[in-house]
Write a protein that holds these residues in place. Structure first.
Motif, short mmCIF file in Angstrom:
data_model
loop_
_atom_site.label_atom_id
_atom_site.label_comp_id
_atom_site.label_asym_id
_atom_site.label_seq_id
_atom_site.Cartn_x
_atom_site.Cartn_y
_atom_site.Cartn_z
N ARG A 37 0.83 -1.21 0.00
CA ARG A 37 0.00 0.00 0.00
C ARG A 37 0.86 1.26 0.00
N ALA A 38 1.98 1.18 0.67
CA ALA A 38 2.87 2.34 0.78
C ALA A 38 3.49 2.70 -0.56
N HIS A 39 3.44 1.81 -1.52
CA HIS A 39 4.02 2.06 -2.84
C HIS A 39 3.13 2.93 -3.71
N GLY A 40 1.94 3.28 -3.24
CA GLY A 40 1.09 4.19 -3.99
C GLY A 40 -0.08 3.52 -4.67
N ASP A 41 -0.29 3.89 -5.95
CA ASP A 41 -1.44 3.47 -6.75
C ASP A 41 -1.69 1.96 -6.65
N LEU A 42 -2.87 1.58 -6.10
CA LEU A 42 -3.19 0.17 -5.87
C LEU A 42 -3.71 -0.53 -7.12
N ASN A 45 -0.74 -2.21 -8.84
CA ASN A 45 0.28 -2.65 -7.91
C ASN A 45 0.21 -4.18 -7.76
N TYR A 48 0.57 -5.64 -4.22
CA TYR A 48 -0.64 -5.49 -3.40
C TYR A 48 -1.66 -6.59 -3.76
#
Length: 157
Positions: A37-42, A45, A48
């Motif tokens: 989630r911390a990596h941004g756009d889900l 991803n 994720y």
């Protein structure tokens, strides 16, 4: 609610897998989801989506294990005896064609492992064996055609 027969060892194995899934695997997956989630756009991803899928599979298995444990009918094999084959029996068979000896223990569906010599109570060979005694023969419809076996030993260990 149908009871699920199993040996004490099989019951302990299920309980240990449930403990591992709840106490080790679940937190690891939650951490992986948080990290992804911390990596941004889900929406795009892959980490994720992979972690969410792993969570779904783990929770499904947790539910299955909880159900099996709740319905378990643990059978203490050490208290069984007799000449007739029943759940928990360790049976030595001789193939009538090849004279090859095979030893199987009849166990619950969840603990069956043919490589370890444990066959499920619901397998065709176990169903054919139930109620038989030393000296009797059975015929099993195997994938390669019907096979005949003679019961040479029955024990409860």
């Amino acid at each position: 609610m149908n009871k699920v027969p199993m040996t004490a060892a099989g019951f302990e194995t299920l309980k240990e897998e449930l403990r591992w899934r709840q106490q080790d695997e679940r937190p690891r997956i939650i951490e992986a989801i948080s990290e992804a989630r911390a990596h941004g756009d889900l929406s795009e991803n892959a980490e994720y989506h992979s972690a969410k899928e792993a969570q779904s599979l783990n929770e499904g298995r947790v539910n299955e294990l909880e159900d099996l444990i709740a319905r378990a009918e643990v059978i203490d094999i050490s208290k069984l005896s007799g000449d007739k084959i029943k759940f928990g029996a360790t049976v030595k068979l001789v193939d009538e064609e090849t004279e090859e000896e095979k030893t199987y223990q009849i166990v619950g569906d969840q603990e069956a492992d043919v490589k370890m010599g444990r066959i499920s109570i619901s397998s065709p060979i176990a169903r054919a064996l139930i109620g038989k005694e030393v000296g009797e023969t059975i015929e099993v419809n195997a994938p390669g055609g019907p096979r005949g076996y003679e019961v040479v030993e029955v024990q409860f260990i």
